[in-house]
Design an enzyme around this catalytic site. Structure first.
Site, short mmCIF file in Angstrom:
data_model
loop_
_atom_site.label_atom_id
_atom_site.label_comp_id
_atom_site.label_asym_id
_atom_site.label_seq_id
_atom_site.Cartn_x
_atom_site.Cartn_y
_atom_site.Cartn_z
N SER A 133 0.82 -1.21 0.00
CA SER A 133 0.00 0.00 0.00
C SER A 133 0.86 1.27 0.00
O SER A 133 1.67 1.46 -0.91
CB SER A 133 -0.94 -0.05 1.21
OG SER A 133 -1.89 0.99 1.15
N HIS A 176 -2.63 -1.13 -4.84
CA HIS A 176 -4.09 -1.07 -4.96
C HIS A 176 -4.54 0.39 -4.87
O HIS A 176 -3.78 1.26 -4.42
CB HIS A 176 -4.77 -1.90 -3.86
CG HIS A 176 -4.46 -1.44 -2.47
ND1 HIS A 176 -5.04 -0.34 -1.90
CD2 HIS A 176 -3.61 -1.95 -1.54
CE1 HIS A 176 -4.60 -0.19 -0.68
NE2 HIS A 176 -3.71 -1.14 -0.43
#
Length: 278
Positions: A130, A153
């Protein structure tokens, strides 16, 4: 009854206890070191490389539950400033094993590392997921362990979400900040990074991609696959190159300001005083 508390005179100086030098780890008692670090002793030798760990979840503006392993960004930023100001520190090594966390806190750490004048090397061990991706690519040179992964993501939002177009536009702007930073500090293209970010079918109940060590290098996200040994060798190489460049630059800078010596050019003192030579 004799008094033994004032044996020394007022003119005598008491010897102050030895204080550890700046950048040197203070010696811990054996029991305290065993309780805090799980071992009886720690290496106390001074090093010109500052090692920093970013583990667990990156904590930002909200305090996370006590059972979460966290890294507080208000602890990391002062350490980076202190390392930048310390003349004995010539390079930084950042170890990453994080699941991500607060977007703005992660970007703040990444920007701090990228703006440092001293060489930096990051190593992703375990995972750099992340918002850990921008931190991993923010250094001068980046490594990833062969078994480590990086999850790419889209940005998520929790808490109160107002269902208006402005909310989605705000999230898209925040996401573009992350994309621009990663693309500008690595060799991956914007199209490739967004393709990995919005890929479906690979993550369970999520959108994105889990990139392994070799694939991260193949995509241009990280520079090389390696661990502590390779990272230290690379960091020492960059430090030595900086030393040589600074030495050459110092010589060139001092050359125009060298003091004038009449004996070096064979000019007499009468010429210097304004009289023409015969």
């Amino acid at each position: 009854m004799e008094q033994y508390s004032n044996l020394s005179s007022g003119s005598e100086e008491t010897e102050a206890p030895d204080q550890p030098e700046i950048g040197q780890r203070p010696a811990l008692p054996a029991m305290e070191a065993l309780q805090q670090l799980g071992q009886t002793s720690m290496p106390g030798s001074e090093s010109n490389i500052f090692c920093m760990t970013i583990i667990g979840q990156i904590e930002g503006h909200l305090i996370l539950p006590p059972q979460n392993k966290t890294t507080k960004y208000e602890h990391i930023i002062p350490q980076l400033v202190a390392a930048e100001q310390n003349p004995r520190i010539e390079g930084l090594m950042i170890l990453l094993n994080t699941v991500g966390g607060d977007v703005e806190a992660g970007l703040a750490i990444a920007e701090m590392i990228a703006s440092m004048s001293k060489p930096t090397v990051t190593i992703v061990i375990g995972g750099g997921h992340s918002i850990g991706v921008p931190i991993a690519v923010s250094s001068t040179y980046s490594y990833i362990a062969e078994s480590a992964t990086m999850t790419i993501h889209p940005i998520r939002m929790n808490g109160l979400v107002i269902g208006v177009p402005q909310t989605f536009e705000y999230m898209e702007k925040m996401q573009e900040r992350v994309v621009r930073f990663v693309v500008s500090h690595s060799r991956i293209t914007e199209e490739q990074f967004k393709e990995l970010m919005f890929k479906t079918g690979e993550l369970n109940r999520d959108i994105g991609t889990a990139v392994g060590g070799a694939d991260a290098v193949k995509y241009g996200l990280m520079d090389a696959v390696g661990g502590i040994g390779e990272a230290l060798k690379q960091l020492n190489t960059i430090i030595e190159t900086r030393r040589q460049q600074n030495g050459i630059a110092g010589i060139q800078q001092q050359a125009p300001y060298a003091p004038f010596s009449p004996s070096a050019t064979g000019t007499s003192t009468e010429t210097l005083s304004g009289e023409l030579p015969q």
